[in-house]
Design a protein around this motif. Structure first.
Motif, PDB file in Angstrom:
ATOM      1  N   MET A   1       1.101  -1.174  -0.439  1.00 24.58           N
ATOM      2  CA  MET A   1       0.023  -0.354   0.407  1.00 24.58           C
ATOM      3  C   MET A   1       0.744   1.497   0.226  1.00 24.58           C
ATOM      4  N   ALA A   2       0.444   2.650  -0.969  1.00 25.22           N
ATOM      5  CA  ALA A   2       1.308   3.765  -1.011  1.00 25.22           C
ATOM      6  C   ALA A   2       0.897   4.323  -0.259  1.00 25.22           C
ATOM      7  N   ARG A   3       2.110   5.039   0.322  1.00 18.97           N
ATOM      8  CA  ARG A   3       1.719   6.099   0.667  1.00 18.97           C
ATOM      9  C   ARG A   3       1.058   6.948   0.103  1.00 18.97           C
ATOM     10  N   GLU A   4       0.273   7.632   1.310  1.00 23.75           N
ATOM     11  CA  GLU A   4      -1.036   9.425   1.150  1.00 23.75           C
ATOM     12  C   GLU A   4       0.749  10.418   0.675  1.00 23.75           C
ATOM     13  N   LEU A   5       0.094  11.197  -0.905  1.00 20.33           N
ATOM     14  CA  LEU A   5       0.706  11.957  -0.121  1.00 20.33           C
ATOM     15  C   LEU A   5      -0.340  13.110  -0.711  1.00 20.33           C
ATOM     16  N   VAL A   6      -0.132  13.977   0.557  1.00 17.71           N
ATOM     17  CA  VAL A   6      -0.794  15.233   1.025  1.00 17.71           C
ATOM     18  C   VAL A   6      -0.215  16.788   0.671  1.00 17.71           C
ATOM     19  N   TYR A   7      -1.039  17.029   0.331  1.00 22.33           N
ATOM     20  CA  TYR A   7      -1.028  18.514   0.068  1.00 22.33           C
ATOM     21  C   TYR A   7      -1.934  19.516   0.725  1.00 22.33           C
ATOM     22  N   THR A   8      -1.205  20.260   1.554  1.00 17.45           N
ATOM     23  CA  THR A   8      -2.146  21.063   2.896  1.00 17.45           C
ATOM     24  C   THR A   8      -1.363  22.521   1.826  1.00 17.45           C
ATOM     25  N   GLY A   9      -2.523  23.512   2.653  1.00 14.71           N
ATOM     26  CA  GLY A   9      -2.138  24.807   3.019  1.00 14.71           C
ATOM     27  C   GLY A   9      -3.274  25.975   2.262  1.00 14.71           C
ATOM     28  N   PHE A  10      -3.571  27.183   2.881  1.00 15.97           N
ATOM     29  CA  PHE A  10      -3.655  27.853   2.444  1.00 15.97           C
ATOM     30  C   PHE A  10      -4.086  28.622   1.023  1.00 15.97           C
ATOM     31  N   ILE A  11      -5.375  28.665   0.268  1.00 18.95           N
ATOM     32  CA  ILE A  11      -4.835  29.284  -0.960  1.00 18.95           C
ATOM     33  C   ILE A  11      -6.060  30.165  -0.871  1.00 18.95           C
ATOM     34  N   THR A  12      -6.428  31.151  -1.810  1.00 27.33           N
ATOM     35  CA  THR A  12      -6.557  32.011  -1.842  1.00 27.33           C
ATOM     36  C   THR A  12      -7.611  31.259  -3.479  1.00 27.33           C
ATOM     37  N   LEU A  13      -9.133  32.647  -3.574  1.00 25.67           N
ATOM     38  CA  LEU A  13      -9.956  31.958  -4.699  1.00 25.67           C
ATOM     39  C   LEU A  13      -9.057  32.002  -6.102  1.00 25.67           C
ATOM     40  N   ASP A  14      -8.485  32.503  -5.803  1.00 24.22           N
ATOM     41  CA  ASP A  14      -8.225  32.297  -7.796  1.00 24.22           C
ATOM     42  C   ASP A  14      -6.142  31.999  -6.950  1.00 24.22           C
ATOM     43  N   GLU A  15      -6.441  30.714  -6.269  1.00 22.14           N
ATOM     44  CA  GLU A  15      -5.415  29.711  -6.048  1.00 22.14           C
ATOM     45  C   GLU A  15      -3.897  30.098  -5.573  1.00 22.14           C
ATOM     46  N   VAL A 148      -9.524  27.787   1.460  1.00 22.93           N
ATOM     47  CA  VAL A 148      -9.581  28.757   0.345  1.00 22.93           C
ATOM     48  C   VAL A 148     -10.237  30.160   1.441  1.00 22.93           C
ATOM     49  N   PHE A 149      -9.190  30.947   0.890  1.00 21.39           N
ATOM     50  CA  PHE A 149      -9.374  32.409   1.597  1.00 21.39           C
ATOM     51  C   PHE A 149     -10.340  33.407   0.669  1.00 21.39           C
ATOM     52  N   PRO A 150     -11.483  33.978   1.136  1.00 21.58           N
ATOM     53  CA  PRO A 150     -12.209  34.801  -0.120  1.00 21.58           C
ATOM     54  C   PRO A 150     -10.944  36.213  -0.814  1.00 21.58           C
ATOM     55  N   TYR A 151     -10.016  36.120  -1.945  1.00 20.39           N
ATOM     56  CA  TYR A 151      -9.213  36.891  -1.663  1.00 20.39           C
ATOM     57  C   TYR A 151      -8.794  36.754  -3.102  1.00 20.39           C
ATOM     58  N   LEU A 152      -9.032  37.214  -4.147  1.00 27.06           N
ATOM     59  CA  LEU A 152      -8.431  37.225  -5.503  1.00 27.06           C
ATOM     60  C   LEU A 152      -7.275  38.672  -5.663  1.00 27.06           C
ATOM     61  N   LEU A 153      -6.250  37.663  -5.643  1.00 26.41           N
ATOM     62  CA  LEU A 153      -4.367  38.560  -5.668  1.00 26.41           C
ATOM     63  C   LEU A 153      -3.861  39.522  -6.844  1.00 26.41           C
ATOM     64  N   GLY A 154      -4.205  38.242  -7.958  1.00 23.80           N
ATOM     65  CA  GLY A 154      -4.125  38.346  -9.126  1.00 23.80           C
ATOM     66  C   GLY A 154      -2.428  38.189  -9.675  1.00 23.80           C
ATOM     67  N   ALA A 155      -1.427  38.057  -9.003  1.00 25.35           N
ATOM     68  CA  ALA A 155      -0.357  38.261  -8.222  1.00 25.35           C
ATOM     69  C   ALA A 155       0.011  36.660  -7.539  1.00 25.35           C
ATOM     70  N   GLY A 156       0.591  36.044  -7.770  1.00 30.07           N
ATOM     71  CA  GLY A 156       1.508  35.076  -6.539  1.00 30.07           C
ATOM     72  C   GLY A 156       2.017  33.759  -7.332  1.00 30.07           C
ATOM     73  N   LYS A 157       2.286  32.490  -6.852  1.00 28.01           N
ATOM     74  CA  LYS A 157       2.261  31.058  -7.099  1.00 28.01           C
ATOM     75  C   LYS A 157       1.282  30.434  -6.521  1.00 28.01           C
ATOM     76  N   SER A 158       0.578  29.396  -7.960  1.00 29.58           N
ATOM     77  CA  SER A 158       0.121  28.855  -7.285  1.00 29.58           C
ATOM     78  C   SER A 158       0.241  27.160  -7.108  1.00 29.58           C
ATOM     79  N   ILE A 159      -0.740  26.736  -6.697  1.00 28.67           N
ATOM     80  CA  ILE A 159      -0.537  25.127  -6.559  1.00 28.67           C
ATOM     81  C   ILE A 159      -0.649  23.855  -7.893  1.00 28.67           C
ATOM     82  N   PHE A 160      -1.107  24.787  -8.561  1.00 25.40           N
ATOM     83  CA  PHE A 160      -1.800  24.481  -9.861  1.00 25.40           C
ATOM     84  C   PHE A 160      -1.189  24.670 -10.896  1.00 25.40           C
TER      85      PHE A 160
END
Length: 193
Positions: A1-15, A148-160
């Protein structure tokens, strides 16, 4: 059984996932979590993760940022002695943080894939948006725990990533909305076999 890899974090609505507590990434909207109305219940996911985390995985920049604070933080004491992994082609053994548990350097996505096949439980990625993108593109992320925080920053790094590729299906495991506008969403990645 493979170990689960989980991304956890705070993101804005625009990721955007970077600079939740300050302006270290250089765009003017950093500090969006710190500025937002604080409701303890909205952060309950972070406490729940403590009992499930058996190892931590970081990219180099997030490792250095968290390593400067977490080893002495009472809020993160449960993480102190857990095994840690740093995915980086540039970090050296001399760059690792003393007194923060056993740390292993991984040089490639193949090294992360091998780690997932080892014995042990869930591995959590904190911060590290570039690492998250690369591992998702390699099909290695199994779950997203997101506040997911209710902000649209328009700049910054996305996890996707933004590359044109086959869609990745997600299955909602749980969700909750809080009065301050924060959403807690947990998605399992539906891996195609």
């Amino acid at each position: 059984m493979a170990r689960e890899l989980v991304y956890t974090g705070f993101i804005t609505l625009d990721e955007v996932a970077d600079s939740p507590g300050g302006t270290v990434e250089g765009h003017r909207s950093g500090g969006w979590v710190a500025r937002h109305e604080f409701l303890p219940d909205a952060f309950s996911l972070k406490g729940e993760e403590l009992g499930e985390t058996t190892a931590l995985l970081f990219g180099r920049r997030s490792y250095e940022a968290f390593g400067a604070v977490w080893p002495r933080s009472g809020d993160h004491a449960a993480y102190r002695d857990l095994p840690k992994y740093v995915a980086s082609t540039t970090i050296g053994e001399g760059d690792l943080v003393d007194g923060w548990g056993e740390t292993t350097i991984l040089r490639s996505a193949a090294d992360v894939a091998a780690l997932k096949e080892s014995e042990g439980g869930s591995i959590f990625i904190h911060g590290s948006p570039e690492l998250a993108r690369n591992l998702a593109d390699a099909g290695l992320i199994d779950r997203y725990n997101l506040l997911v925080f209710p902000y649209l920053l328009g700049a910054g790094k996305s996890i996707f990533g933004r590359a044109d590729r086959d869609a990745t299906a997600l299955r909602l495991r749980e969700s909750e909305a809080y009065p301050n506008g924060v959403l807690n969403v947990v998605y399992d990645v539906v891996h195609q076999h």
